[in-house]
Design a protein around this motif. Structure first.
Motif, short mmCIF file in Angstrom:
data_model
loop_
_atom_site.label_atom_id
_atom_site.label_comp_id
_atom_site.label_asym_id
_atom_site.label_seq_id
_atom_site.Cartn_x
_atom_site.Cartn_y
_atom_site.Cartn_z
N ALA A 157 0.83 -1.20 0.00
CA ALA A 157 0.00 0.00 0.00
C ALA A 157 0.87 1.26 0.00
N ALA A 162 1.91 1.70 -3.47
CA ALA A 162 0.78 2.19 -4.26
C ALA A 162 0.61 3.69 -4.07
N TRP A 193 0.79 6.27 -7.06
CA TRP A 193 -0.43 7.05 -7.35
C TRP A 193 -0.15 8.54 -7.22
N SER A 225 -6.26 8.09 2.07
CA SER A 225 -5.44 6.89 1.85
C SER A 225 -4.16 6.94 2.65
N VAL A 242 -5.96 1.31 -0.94
CA VAL A 242 -5.52 0.90 -2.27
C VAL A 242 -6.67 0.95 -3.26
N LEU A 295 0.78 -0.45 -10.40
CA LEU A 295 -0.34 -0.15 -9.52
C LEU A 295 -1.42 -1.22 -9.59
N TRP A 315 -2.79 -3.60 -6.62
CA TRP A 315 -4.22 -3.69 -6.33
C TRP A 315 -4.66 -5.15 -6.24
N VAL A 328 -2.90 -6.80 -2.95
CA VAL A 328 -3.46 -6.41 -1.64
C VAL A 328 -4.84 -7.02 -1.43
#
Length: 414
Positions: A249, A252, A256, A288, A335, A353, A357, A360
């Motif tokens: 995460a 990510a 992101w 997040s 995530v 990414l 996803w 996770v």
């Protein structure tokens, strides 16, 4: 990358190098459905296999606090590599429950043997002179293609139990020459873990390489009094999985955020421009990042508590079980929220990414991270059992027993 050092063996600092190597190999691990040999070699050299090995055989009898931080660090590079690193450490800890003669067999040539295995009672053990004849098929054995030993669980049919119940289950240590591997791993997430099926057919296992599975659950190893071996298994169950989701995460969030900065620089988020508004991106970032930080704090506390070994109470154990589930929910939310606003570019097959996803969400399905059983166990320390039974009588339903979480699929990432 989060590489706090603190006290310990230096495992966290060394993990940063493994994370970078694993990041470069992650696409190939996805394609091949297993880790590259040089990644496994670096994982063992980093010190994961020896982290919970008894000191008498060159291990470090390390802490869960250091393990938690190191696994999360590796997961920032590749979740599949972190999963196998966790297996290498956790299954060695499981092997430490066995008699000292088994320790000598597994670690006689050094503490870095790669031990894999399962606590799922998928095998059958028949008593024979001097030991046991073990047969079975165990699915989802992560890292098995690279393994040196396996610790497996099998039931003893006809042995009975007191009080009456399922037949007793035992642990058995098998060297690599005693089992075969069937290529069966096709999971959509955690593809690089190589979680194939292990098969053993009437393998003789001496009594000195076996122990009752309940000893591991209760933290009663046969030849160790180290805190990392005497902690009740439920207090550490989720720590084998949740830190991997944490590290993934964090990665990510890094990906992101970088992509979103570029998107905003190109004009995204402005009034009249198609797509999310700038305030949406701001909210996604803030929520997040906050959820990831909150999950990290929960796992850090759980790891410190687990380092109490046999001193960990039943109530503290139930809080750890709760925190593993809660932390995982927070990480999945974070995530999923980022992925939903990543745009088409974030969903392409070569996007890191989208791999994170999948990974996770796959990790979150592990039984040790399930929220409802964790809630039932945690609430049992606050809600009187008599009240629950009375409520069941009034409604005409018998209240369900509090589930006992086990490592029935430690190696299973989905």
């Amino acid at each position: 990358m989060h590489t706090q050092t603190g006290r310990g063996t230096g495992l966290v600092a060394r993990s940063a190098g493994l994370a970078e190597l694993a990041r470069r190999h992650a696409p190939d691990a996805e394609d091949q459905r297993r880790l590259a040999p040089d990644v496994v070699e670096r994982m063992l050299a980093t010190g994961f296999a020896r982290h919970f090995v008894p000191a008498a055989f060159g291990g470090t009898e390390g802490t869960f606090e250091e393990f938690n931080a190191a696994v999360a660090t590796v997961a920032e590079g590749c979740a599949a590599t972190a999963w196998c690193a966790s297996v290498a450490a956790s299954l060695a800890r499981m092997a430490a429950c066995l008699p000292r003669e088994a320790h000598a067999g597994i670690w006689g040539e050094g503490p870095d043997a790669f031990v894999v295995g399962s606590l799922s009672p998928a095998g059958k053990a028949v008593p024979v002179p001097g030991g046991w004849s073990v047969s079975g098929s165990w699915a989802y054995i992560s890292g098995v293609d690279h393994s040196d030993w396996a610790v497996l669980c099998a039931v003893v049919p006809g042995a009975g139990s007191t009080p009456p119940g399922p037949p007793p289950a035992r642990l058995f240590a098998l060297p690599r020459t005693d089992y075969a591997v069937k290529d069966t791993w096709t999971g959509s997430g955690m593809r690089g873990t190589g979680s194939n099926t292990l098969i053993a057919e009437e393998v003789f296992v001496p009594e000195s390489r076996s122990a009752e599975r309940q000893r591991l659950f209760d933290g009663l190893p046969l030849a160790s009094d180290a805190d990392c071996h005497t902690v009740p298994i439920q207090a550490v169950n989720g720590l084998s999985c949740a830190p991997i989701a944490l590290g993934a995460a964090r990665e990510a969030l890094r990906l992101w955020t970088g992509d979103t900065v570029q998107r905003l620089e190109r004009g995204a988020g402005r009034p009249g421009v198609p797509g999310p508004s700038r305030s949406t991106y701001e909210a996604v970032l803030t929520r997040s990042a906050g959820e990831i930080d909150a999950a990290a704090l929960l796992l850090e506390r759980a790891a410190r508590l687990a380092d109490g070994g046999s001193r960990v109470t039943a109530e503290e154990t139930s809080r750890n079980v709760r925190d593993y589930a809660m932390a995982t929910e927070l990480l999945v939310n974070a995530v999923n929220r980022m992925f939903a606003t990543a745009g088409t570019s974030g969903q392409t097959s070569d996007s890191p990414l989208q791999r994170i996803w999948r990974d996770v969400n796959s990790i979150a399905t592990h039984i040790a991270l399930a929220f409802d059983p964790a809630a039932a166990q945690y609430a049992s320390h606050s809600f009187p059992a008599d009240a629950a039974r009375s409520a069941g009588r009034r409604s005409g339903h018998r209240p369900a027993a509090t589930p006992r979480l086990t490592w029935s699929a430690l190696q299973r990432p989905a």
